[in-house]
Write a protein that holds these residues in place. Sequence first.
Motif, PDB file in Angstrom:
ATOM      1  N   ALA A 165      -7.369   3.918  -3.921  1.00  9.68           N
ATOM      2  CA  ALA A 165      -8.699   3.022  -3.642  1.00  9.68           C
ATOM      3  C   ALA A 165      -9.792   4.192  -3.415  1.00  9.68           C
ATOM      4  O   ALA A 165      -9.716   5.059  -2.593  1.00  9.68           O
ATOM      5  N   ALA A 166     -11.014   3.800  -3.724  1.00 11.80           N
ATOM      6  CA  ALA A 166     -12.389   4.375  -3.556  1.00 11.80           C
ATOM      7  C   ALA A 166     -13.561   3.738  -3.400  1.00 11.80           C
ATOM      8  O   ALA A 166     -13.603   2.693  -4.378  1.00 11.80           O
ATOM      9  N   SER A 167     -14.444   4.047  -2.586  1.00 12.56           N
ATOM     10  CA  SER A 167     -15.863   3.624  -2.777  1.00 12.56           C
ATOM     11  C   SER A 167     -16.479   4.623  -3.644  1.00 12.56           C
ATOM     12  O   SER A 167     -16.635   5.804  -3.371  1.00 12.56           O
TER      13      SER A 167
ATOM     14  N   VAL B 181     -15.028  11.030   3.293  1.00 12.44           N
ATOM     15  CA  VAL B 181     -13.886  10.656   4.458  1.00 12.44           C
ATOM     16  C   VAL B 181     -12.855   9.944   3.628  1.00 12.44           C
ATOM     17  O   VAL B 181     -12.974   9.536   2.583  1.00 12.44           O
ATOM     18  N   GLU B 182     -11.457  10.508   3.974  1.00 13.76           N
ATOM     19  CA  GLU B 182     -10.104  10.017   3.447  1.00 13.76           C
ATOM     20  C   GLU B 182      -9.500   9.575   4.568  1.00 13.76           C
ATOM     21  O   GLU B 182      -9.169  10.031   5.345  1.00 13.76           O
TER      22      GLU B 182
ATOM     23  N   TYR C 169      -5.542  -4.140  -1.740  1.00 13.59           N
ATOM     24  CA  TYR C 169      -4.502  -3.766  -2.325  1.00 13.59           C
ATOM     25  C   TYR C 169      -3.615  -5.172  -2.928  1.00 13.59           C
ATOM     26  O   TYR C 169      -3.068  -5.247  -3.826  1.00 13.59           O
TER      27      TYR C 169
ATOM     28  N   LYS D  71      -5.374   5.526   2.525  1.00 13.19           N
ATOM     29  CA  LYS D  71      -5.170   4.713   1.297  1.00 13.19           C
ATOM     30  C   LYS D  71      -6.703   4.587   0.799  1.00 13.19           C
ATOM     31  O   LYS D  71      -6.977   3.682  -0.027  1.00 13.19           O
ATOM     32  N   TRP D  72      -7.535   5.345   1.028  1.00 13.54           N
ATOM     33  CA  TRP D  72      -9.107   5.087   0.583  1.00 13.54           C
ATOM     34  C   TRP D  72      -9.779   6.387   0.968  1.00 13.54           C
ATOM     35  O   TRP D  72      -9.556   6.995   1.797  1.00 13.54           O
ATOM     36  N   VAL D  73     -10.802   6.657  -0.084  1.00 16.55           N
ATOM     37  CA  VAL D  73     -11.728   7.687  -0.249  1.00 16.55           C
ATOM     38  C   VAL D  73     -13.058   7.086  -0.285  1.00 16.55           C
ATOM     39  O   VAL D  73     -13.341   6.098  -0.987  1.00 16.55           O
ATOM     40  N   GLY D  74     -14.163   7.675   0.543  1.00 16.12           N
ATOM     41  CA  GLY D  74     -15.534   7.056   0.376  1.00 16.12           C
ATOM     42  C   GLY D  74     -16.531   7.925   0.643  1.00 16.12           C
ATOM     43  O   GLY D  74     -16.179   8.917   1.680  1.00 16.12           O
TER      44      GLY D  74
ATOM     45  N   ILE E  58      -7.944  10.859   7.639  1.00 19.63           N
ATOM     46  CA  ILE E  58      -7.293  12.115   7.502  1.00 19.63           C
ATOM     47  C   ILE E  58      -8.036  13.307   7.175  1.00 19.63           C
ATOM     48  O   ILE E  58      -7.612  14.288   7.339  1.00 19.63           O
ATOM     49  N   VAL E  59      -9.199  13.015   6.603  1.00 13.67           N
ATOM     50  CA  VAL E  59     -10.284  14.011   6.080  1.00 13.67           C
ATOM     51  C   VAL E  59     -11.576  13.518   6.577  1.00 13.67           C
ATOM     52  O   VAL E  59     -11.707  12.387   6.209  1.00 13.67           O
TER      53      VAL E  59
ATOM     54  N   HIS F 202      -9.927  15.323  -1.840  1.00 13.22           N
ATOM     55  CA  HIS F 202      -9.927  16.457  -0.985  1.00 13.22           C
ATOM     56  C   HIS F 202      -8.686  17.411  -1.039  1.00 13.22           C
ATOM     57  O   HIS F 202      -8.593  18.338   0.099  1.00 13.22           O
TER      58      HIS F 202
ATOM     59  N   LYS G 150      -8.897   2.705   8.318  1.00 12.14           N
ATOM     60  CA  LYS G 150      -7.929   2.932   9.081  1.00 12.14           C
ATOM     61  C   LYS G 150      -7.520   4.285   9.423  1.00 12.14           C
ATOM     62  O   LYS G 150      -8.833   4.847   9.535  1.00 12.14           O
TER      63      LYS G 150
ATOM     64  N   SER H 156     -12.571   0.698  11.155  1.00 15.51           N
ATOM     65  CA  SER H 156     -11.442  -0.394  11.175  1.00 15.51           C
ATOM     66  C   SER H 156     -11.294  -0.510   9.683  1.00 15.51           C
ATOM     67  O   SER H 156     -10.094  -0.558   9.400  1.00 15.51           O
ATOM     68  N   LEU H 157     -12.160  -0.474   8.983  1.00 16.09           N
ATOM     69  CA  LEU H 157     -11.930  -0.604   7.475  1.00 16.09           C
ATOM     70  C   LEU H 157     -11.301   0.362   6.945  1.00 16.09           C
ATOM     71  O   LEU H 157     -10.242   0.269   6.123  1.00 16.09           O
TER      72      LEU H 157
ATOM     73  N   PHE I 231     -12.361  -7.770   3.024  1.00 12.42           N
ATOM     74  CA  PHE I 231     -12.711  -6.643   3.920  1.00 12.42           C
ATOM     75  C   PHE I 231     -11.512  -5.485   3.959  1.00 12.42           C
ATOM     76  O   PHE I 231     -11.935  -4.403   4.012  1.00 12.42           O
TER      77      PHE I 231
END
Lengths: 357, 146
Positions: free
Chosen positions: A143-145, B67-68, A105, B71-74, B47-48, A50, B44, B41-42, A99
């Motif tokens: 991490a990413a889906s 969404v980001e 991590y 610590k994660w993007v998906g 931010i985007v 992003h 957290k 919840s997953l 989950f």
Amino acid sequence: MKIRILDLGTVPWLRSQSIYHGVAYAMRPGDPDTITLMNPAEPYVCVGLHQEVEKEIDVDYCRANGIPIVRREVGGGAVYLDKNQLFWHAIFQREHLPFSIEEIYAKVLAGPVAAHRAMGIDAVHRPVNDLQVGGKKIGGTGAASIGGAFIVVGSLIFDFDYTLMARVLKVPSEKFRDKVYQTLNEYLTTIRRELGDRAPSWEEGKQLLIRHFAETLGAQVELGTITDREWRVIEELDGVLASDAWTYQRGGLVRAGVKIAEGVHVREAAHKAPGGLVRATVRERDGAIDDLVLSGDFFCYPPEAIPALERSLIGTPLEEEVLTTRIAAFLTERGARLPRVEAADLAKAITLTQTAT
Amino acid sequence: MTDVLGFDLPADLYYLVEKHVWARLEPDGLVRIGMTDVAQSLAKTIIVVRPKAVGKTLARAQSAGTVESGKWVGPVPAPVAGEIVAVNGEVVATPSLVNSDPYGKGWMMLIRPSSWESDAAQLATGEAGIATYRAFLEAQGISCER
């Protein structure tokens, strides 16, 4: 549990992105969890999903120096990558992981932590997703889906080009760039910096990583190859990832400054006081000033009061009221005069760094 | 509020359970969609939020945007097929609304559904739907730690 290892050696820079994206997109239920290992033949800059390239990267510099820019489908900030970093990409079936992101991590980073320890580096996992040694970062992760897969990515940093990392970023001033470079040097370390002549060879490091991934994940590892179906997806992604339409799309991620490690940021802001512009370049560590430069076109008598003030504020929390009080006390004690610039103006410039973009 | 293992899952919404997205049929026939309390919840703190553009046609379960979090993007998969007719500018400007109000101000977009009846039949809703969602969460070992 079985994990397929794709040990791919040195690959063309674009493939060091398209392969793991492709394996993730191609993953179907029942396909094996996979860890890919590779390093890029050529250096490049990689931005988060992003981010907006023109806001983050000195595109002209990269073009003039033949450094490609690519956008990944993983979040976070821009990084300079080259052949001295061994990339690992853990591409898992979602249901094979816990989950919560924190637990994911913790589970996946246990392998890289153990691999560093086996080398003789006292690495720890600093939640959420840093690997640190003695307070310095030795590996960032994300991490990413992607498609049906959940991926966690990171690297073994054998060596790091601090100069080029600081150079490729778009920064508000050269003072800021200097501060980024200095902070990278102080807060980012590498395997060779930590171990010198005792550093493992590339192959030894890689084998340690594979072994410790297997042990910490409780998995059997099997060397595998990229399937024909995966290659078709990878080749398609080569075109997408290399396209300007993908790379230069608008971003949504707007963050203040540059993050160096978990809890360590370099940020800059300016505040217009009646007596002139006050610019603050702040290195923040866990909410407090870790380093500070005050510049601009205001006057201070005697001028050496400013560097002394900068030093005196190290460790001060980034809170406007606290800063105002301390700055005022310092200036009074030193008998320093700043025509039409109040302690509150300096405090304002410093705290503005928390929100400036 | 319907509490399911610590998550808020209102019974009047339609859920694509395994993707943790919700849909609500509005009086004008449009479908409002967003991420569930489980999804936020997953992830957290979000931010985007970057929804796909108005006018784009989505297949069911196709990514409606990304969404980001820190610590994660998906992706956020669309629970129904159709054309995007509006995106929530407020959530784009303030992504954490997904965390604070996932079924209210944190909605993501409005879709003109191409086949609401058949898509809705495949989504979980009502008391039976909540039981399905609960069974999925239990099977995955998911509960809320708030």
